[in-house]
Design an enzyme around this catalytic site. Sequence first.
Site, mmCIF file in Angstrom:
data_model
loop_
_atom_site.group_PDB
_atom_site.id
_atom_site.type_symbol
_atom_site.label_atom_id
_atom_site.label_comp_id
_atom_site.label_asym_id
_atom_site.label_seq_id
_atom_site.Cartn_x
_atom_site.Cartn_y
_atom_site.Cartn_z
ATOM 1 N N GLU A 126 0.825 -1.205 0.000
ATOM 2 C CA GLU A 126 0.000 0.000 0.000
ATOM 3 C C GLU A 126 0.849 1.241 0.000
ATOM 4 O OE1 GLU A 126 -3.810 -0.093 2.153
ATOM 5 O OE2 GLU A 126 -2.712 -1.507 3.387
ATOM 6 N N MET A 155 -5.074 -4.538 14.083
ATOM 7 C CA MET A 155 -4.009 -4.659 15.079
ATOM 8 C C MET A 155 -3.290 -3.348 15.414
ATOM 9 S SD MET A 155 -2.498 -8.359 13.773
ATOM 10 C CE MET A 155 -1.412 -8.588 15.171
ATOM 11 N N GLU A 156 -3.769 -2.213 14.924
ATOM 12 C CA GLU A 156 -3.044 -0.953 15.133
ATOM 13 C C GLU A 156 -3.891 0.250 15.538
ATOM 14 O OE1 GLU A 156 -2.930 -2.508 12.047
ATOM 15 O OE2 GLU A 156 -1.112 -3.694 12.362
ATOM 16 N N ASP A 166 -10.957 -10.060 5.221
ATOM 17 C CA ASP A 166 -11.343 -11.399 5.665
ATOM 18 C C ASP A 166 -12.445 -11.243 6.690
ATOM 19 O OD1 ASP A 166 -9.960 -11.615 8.593
ATOM 20 O OD2 ASP A 166 -8.698 -10.461 7.249
HETATM 21 N N1 SAH Z 1 -0.266 -12.701 6.509
HETATM 22 C C1 SAH Z 1 -0.050 -11.303 6.725
HETATM 23 C C2 SAH Z 1 -0.478 -11.009 8.125
HETATM 24 C C3 SAH Z 1 -0.474 -9.595 8.478
HETATM 25 S S1 SAH Z 1 -1.201 -9.332 10.026
HETATM 26 C C4 SAH Z 1 1.408 -10.975 6.471
HETATM 27 O O1 SAH Z 1 2.205 -11.877 6.569
HETATM 28 O O2 SAH Z 1 1.744 -9.842 6.134
HETATM 29 C C5 SAH Z 1 -2.658 -8.623 9.556
HETATM 30 C C6 SAH Z 1 -2.659 -7.155 9.294
HETATM 31 O O3 SAH Z 1 -3.914 -6.847 8.744
HETATM 32 C C7 SAH Z 1 -2.543 -6.324 10.545
HETATM 33 O O4 SAH Z 1 -1.843 -5.136 10.244
HETATM 34 C C8 SAH Z 1 -4.000 -6.062 10.955
HETATM 35 O O5 SAH Z 1 -4.196 -4.717 11.319
HETATM 36 C C9 SAH Z 1 -4.820 -6.380 9.719
HETATM 37 N N2 SAH Z 1 -5.830 -7.445 9.825
HETATM 38 C C10 SAH Z 1 -6.528 -7.930 8.768
HETATM 39 N N3 SAH Z 1 -7.342 -8.909 9.137
HETATM 40 C C11 SAH Z 1 -7.193 -9.069 10.470
HETATM 41 C C12 SAH Z 1 -7.768 -9.989 11.426
HETATM 42 N N4 SAH Z 1 -8.660 -10.912 11.055
HETATM 43 N N5 SAH Z 1 -7.373 -9.894 12.716
HETATM 44 C C13 SAH Z 1 -6.447 -8.982 13.076
HETATM 45 N N6 SAH Z 1 -5.875 -8.107 12.207
HETATM 46 C C14 SAH Z 1 -6.235 -8.145 10.915
#
Ligand code: SAH
Length: 266
Positions: free
Chosen positions: A18, A198-199, A222
């Site tokens: 992004e 998560m932020e 998701d």
């Molecule tokens: N597989 C990805 C995981 C990233 S963690 C990687 O390896 O890059 C997920 C990121 O997307 C975090 O920054 C969070 O803010 C967001 N996010 C998206 N779906 C989420 C979920 N189901 N639970 C928690 N955070 C989620």
Amino acid sequence: MSSLPRAPVAIVAAMHEELSALLAQMPDEQRVRVAGRDFWVGHLQGQPVVAVLSRIGKVAAAVTATVLIERFGVRAIVFTGVAGGLAPGVKVGDVVVATELLQHDMDASPLFPKHEVPLMGMARFAADAAIGNALAAVAADVLRDPVALVGQQAVDEFSLRQPGVHRGLLVSGDRFVSTTAESEALQRELPDALAVEMEGAAMAQVCQDYGVPFAAMRTISDRADDAAHGDFARFVVEVASRYSLALVGAWLATLPAQDAGSGAAT
Ligand code: SAH
């Protein structure tokens, strides 16, 4: 004050893809490295901005927000990224613009009520209403034509039919929520939560401390359940990064031109 250049707006992304899409639109970006992060100072849509990758999780978000405020003097922080949908109508490809944010994993009970940030006396942090309303308005406009935005192939691949825009509670915690059991537990505990990431709530807390406006906009990647589609990385590239670029760009374009002279924020 009106003779000073206007303070920049911070655009924070969670994912590398992004940020690179945004940076490609910044003609004059200059890299400043602080706390192991690259802060890109320049212009987008004629507005002074600082773009940065926060990295993942609440601590990473809090550090990033603090540096943006202390070092770069930003006048507002806008977070753009992806999230898992929680509330029943919040589907993959929709956009959630936060009205308030809460840390779902904060729990100092019984000393303090669950979710309350100790010694702050609050669990929910308000997002800036003016920026949020403006983002929601541009989102509703841009999402009217998902094919124009992401292409027919991505619309088919991720079944993006009539993407919706939601305003409400966004919850954050240091956990990727990927089981139906945890998603249901969160919904029971926080029935008005629209989505989980998560932020956001960590940045909102820092912005509350400093009195800096904060807004968060998340594309649903998701459903935070067992079926959370495996192609997370592809979704970010094909859908979320295009949403981010279009929405952030359209929002910045609505702001008064830098030299309008009023110097008023937002
Ligand atoms: N597989 C990805 C995981 C990233 S963690 C990687 O390896 O890059 C997920 C990121 O997307 C975090 O920054 C969070 O803010 C967001 N996010 C998206 N779906 C989420 C979920 N189901 N639970 C928690 N955070 C989620």
